[in-house]
Design an enzyme around this catalytic site. Structure first.
Site, PDB file in Angstrom:
ATOM      1  N   GLU A   1      35.481  91.526  62.130  1.00 34.59           N
ATOM      2  CA  GLU A   1      34.782  92.396  63.085  1.00 34.59           C
ATOM      3  C   GLU A   1      33.984  93.459  62.342  1.00 34.59           C
ATOM      4  O   GLU A   1      34.495  94.101  61.420  1.00 34.59           O
ATOM      5  CB  GLU A   1      35.754  93.112  64.044  1.00 34.59           C
ATOM      6  CG  GLU A   1      36.199  92.288  65.219  1.00 34.59           C
ATOM      7  CD  GLU A   1      36.923  93.125  66.271  1.00 34.59           C
ATOM      8  OE1 GLU A   1      36.571  94.326  66.422  1.00 34.59           O
ATOM      9  OE2 GLU A   1      37.826  92.582  66.935  1.00 34.59           O
TER      10      GLU A   1
ATOM     11  N   GLU B   1      44.053  93.524  65.454  1.00 35.06           N
ATOM     12  CA  GLU B   1      44.247  94.962  65.273  1.00 35.06           C
ATOM     13  C   GLU B   1      45.653  95.442  65.660  1.00 35.06           C
ATOM     14  O   GLU B   1      45.818  96.247  66.593  1.00 35.06           O
ATOM     15  CB  GLU B   1      43.162  95.736  66.031  1.00 35.06           C
ATOM     16  CG  GLU B   1      41.771  95.438  65.477  1.00 35.06           C
ATOM     17  CD  GLU B   1      40.667  96.281  66.069  1.00 35.06           C
ATOM     18  OE1 GLU B   1      40.929  96.990  67.065  1.00 35.06           O
ATOM     19  OE2 GLU B   1      39.539  96.227  65.555  1.00 35.06           O
TER      20      GLU B   1
END
Length: 770
Positions: A497, A247
């Site tokens: 995810e 991320e």
């Protein structure tokens, strides 16, 4: 050279026998974000700032317990693990000081995983840069290297950190993620990706802070890759690839006006300063800022609050002992002063913002730095260095490219970066459920559609009814996958995810044992992944220490499918028999009756199992949650929704597959191809909970099938094997329908819908929003 266990052909994964492989996985483990010595979960302030002396030696769990966790996950049907580790675990003690004990522990755990047949890729994890910025990832010394003082983040709100929050019990849910827009993380990510361009005065050890930080991060990962390579029996055998930094954030890069909150900043919760206000409070000035909260319709403004640091600053003092870590900071980089003032962004004498658009454009070529430009330039420059460094060690590594979350992937199709051994690795969460911690069956929002500008009015992004919501999730994931193909080329897509909060509805499930909301949300997410035909996924999360009181022990999150306060799905604990439920046209040789002893795991009671339990303090002596109200009704944690049938390997590409939980039906359609050998048929994981052999029916378009249970990979797993012909082939398995406490939408959820109508001035009942 031996053939690889996993290769990429025409955008799909294949095993050594040419079968198409679905990577069905989970993140292991959330515990890796936190040190084991001292054991400091995110709500504990004691020893928090002793960051040079932390150890991660028992993360993600003790190696003696690894077989318990891996056998449990194998029984759940997972064949893939996203192995979570942090830069801090490797290099906490200081620049270039690697923790060889943790590295050896990692190798030992990976060896255990190899025995269970897992495919593993390594995830260098971070959240908002570091634990000291309210997340996880980088060592404490990196913050000092940037000239920041983490011990002053609380007073200045340069970061909202659970460990230093005045009332950790009341830490606002999901507020940690707002740290991406606060001074500490926004500054450090700017320096990490673009320090040379935007902070040229920040020179340390003769190089810009950008090269210093990237160099240390990449070398730390390189060192771990080298040790895994030298181990001799892990690389390719179990570790098939490496993902890029989790991320990544662009920090301030591309920010058009520092004095306003940009439209693209959708996440607002708690105090919400502009970056200019964050710079001011970071330098000790008091500022009144907007305060926001998250409701059913997204963020809404609740008022204004005063942030007053009383003169305390987030920057290291002028007299800080900079010799602590052995680096030499350039004299032109003054400590005790905001680096953005040093670069002319603002005037400290007058507190005037002199260059509000300092980060909007590239300082030399003048190109506007929107998010996609950032991804194509700064992110890709970093990714190339990381990829090339890993590949110099692990030559056959499959690289998982993870660009910024929910942004467009890099435009590399047809270029040198269009790498045949690359995977697109996006993330996706149902933000409404994650932020409100409530499964709303009445309405949800097409987030991807909104971000891509597909609706002329936000009202038309609202999806009404559970069936429409589920289909919307599927369509969003299909769109994400297609974006990867359009921008990056023909590569597999692994959703690395997605997940759901288990502590919905103020932890009502923990008090009643009713996990119907969690089951519905989990099933909707898996329905979407299956329908989007992604080549793989890794659910967030497995945490070995989750409990009902503190969840995953990190920032109030509670997404783990396992909890010490819940039960696991019931499976037979008696030894399996050789009886097979197989098709009548049997040209098959009978599966060999297994004479091997039941694998020792939590489902079987054996002398060795008892001995291990009695001598295993980390398992048997785990303290229960202190609140008995939260532990008096243990449930199965919605396991019926994530323990679901799935293809393991198919002879020919899958055209679609889905598990209908409500009717307990699994269907699989493939474009059949001839098997390389009768020993390698199409194989499906068929969980006994849903499909007990004596109570399920199988229909196939052609060929022969059998259902059998084996412990080929150290854990008893039920599989369906199917020998079929070429061309279009279909399989349907119907199992045992069990009640799962299905609930209708509530009046409260319907009330949210009325709020939508009033807010947008649109009669949604008369709109066709599909």
């Amino acid at each position: 050279m031996a053939s690889l266990r996993l290769i990429i052909e025409d955008g799909h994964f294949q095993d050594a026998h040419g079968r198409h492989v679905l990577l069905r996985g989970i993140n292991v483990a959330g515990d890796a974000k936190l040190p084991s010595e001292p054991d400091v979960p995110s709500h504990v302030v004691q020893d928090f700032f002793d960051g040079d002396n932390v150890k991660f030696h028992n993360r993600p769990f003790r190696k003696e317990d690894a077989h318990i966790h891996f056998s449990r996950l194998k029984r759940f049907g997972y064949n893939t693990i996203r192995y979570v580790f942090t830069w801090e675990a490797i290099e906490a003690a200081g620049p270039g000081r690697y923790d060889e004990v943790w590295i050896q522990h990692t190798i030992d755990v990976l060896r255990t995983a190899r025995d269970y047949g897992f495919y593993i890729f390594m995830d260098p994890h971070q959240d908002v840069w570091s634990r000291y910025c309210g997340g996880s990832g980088a060592p404490m010394w990196t913050i000092y290297a940037c000239g920041l003082n983490s011990q002053s983040f609380a007073a200045t709100e340069a970061a909202i950190v659970h460990n230093t929050y005045p009332e950790p019990e009341n830490f606002p849910k999901m507020i940690w993620s707002t740290n991406y827009y606060r001074l500490a993380a926004a500054t450090i990510f700017t320096l990490f990706f673009a320090g040379r361009d935007f902070a040229p005065k920040c020179i340390i050890d003769g190089v810009n802070i950008q090269d210093y930080l990237q160099g240390h991060f990449i070398r730390a990962c390189e060192h771990l890759a080298k040790r895994i390579h030298e181990a001799g029996d892990i690389e390719n055998d179990v570790v098939f690839g490496w993902e890029s930094l989790n991320e990544p954030s662009r920090g301030m890069i591309g920010h058009v006006d520092l004095s306003i909150i940009p439209d693209e900043q959708k996440l607002k919760k708690g105090s919400c300063p502009t970056l200019w206000q964050a710079i001011l409070t970071g330098s000790g000035r008091a500022c009144e800022v907007d305060s926001w909260d998250m409701g059913g319709l997204g963020p809404y403004k609740v008022g204004r609050i005063l942030i007053d640091p009383h003169g305390e600053t987030a920057w290291l003092p002028e007299n800080y002992d900079d010799s602590r870590y052995g680096w030499k900071r350039d004299p032109g980089w003054r400590l005790g002063e905001c680096i953005w003032a040093q670069h002319g962004v603002w005037d400290q004498a007058t507190d005037i913002l002199t260059q509000k658009s300092y980060f909007e454009k590239h300082p030399t070529n003048g190109n506007k730095l929107d998010y996609h430009t950032f991804t194509n330039t700064y992110f890709m420059a970093f990714y190339r260095k990381y990829r090339d460094t890993i590949r110099a060690i692990h030559k056959d590594a499959i690289m998982l490219c993870q660009p910024p979350t929910l942004e467009l992937p890099p435009s590399i199709k047809g270029t040198e970066d269009d790498d045949p051994r690359m995977v697109y690795a996006p993330h996706y969460y149902d933000g409404i459920t994650l932020m409100t911690k409530k499964w709303n069956r009445t309405w949800n929002v097409d987030v991807v559609g909104v971000l891509r500008g597909r609706y002329w009015h936000p009202a038309f992004a609202i999806k009404i009814g559970e069936t429409v919501i589920r289909n919307s999730f599927k369509e969003q994931l299909a769109a994400i996958k297609k974006e990867g193909q359009d921008y990056m080329g023909n590569h597999p897509c692994i959703l690395t995810e997605f997940g759901i909060p288990y502590d919905m509805d103020d932890k009502q499930a923990y008090k009643t044992g009713d996990y119907s909301s969690q089951s519905a949300a989990m099933d909707a997410n898996h329905f979407a992944v299956e329908g989007a035909l992604m080549e793989g996924y890794t659910l967030w999360l497995y945490s070995a220490t989750n409990d009902h009181q503190r969840g995953d022990q990190w920032n109030g999150e509670d997404l783990s499918i396992f909890s010490v306060d819940d039960q696991t799905l019931p499976v037979s604990a008696i030894p399996r028999t050789p009886d097979l439920n197989q098709s009548t046209s049997s040209l098959l040789k009978l599966a060999t009756a297994s004479a091997r002893q039941e694998v020792n795991d939590e489902t079987s009671v054996t002398p060795s199992n008892l001995r291990r339990t009695l001598t295993n303090p980390s398992i048997s002596s785990k303290r229960p949650s202190s609140d008995p109200e939260l532990t008096n009704a243990p449930g199965y944690r919605a396991a019926e929704a994530y323990v679901r049938p799935a293809p393991i390997a198919t002879n020919g590409p899958m055209t679609d597959y889905v598990f209908d939980l409500k009717n307990c039906e699994f269907t699989l359609n493939i474009e059949g191809a001839k098997a390389a050998s009768e020993d390698f048929p199409t194989t499906v994981f068929l969980p006994e909970y849903h499909f007990p052999k004596e109570q399920c029916t199988v229909a196939v378009s052609s060929g022969k099938w059998e259902i059998s249970t084996d412990d080929e990979e150290r854990t008893w797993v039920q599989k369906l094997r199917w020998w079929h012909g070429d061309g279009k082939q279909s399989l349907k398995v119907t199992g045992l329908i069990r009640p799962h406490n299905s609930l209708a939408g509530t009046a409260e959820e319907a009330g949210y819908l009325e709020q939508c109508q009033q807010s947008y001035g649109v009669d949604l009942k008369s709109c066709n929003v599909m």
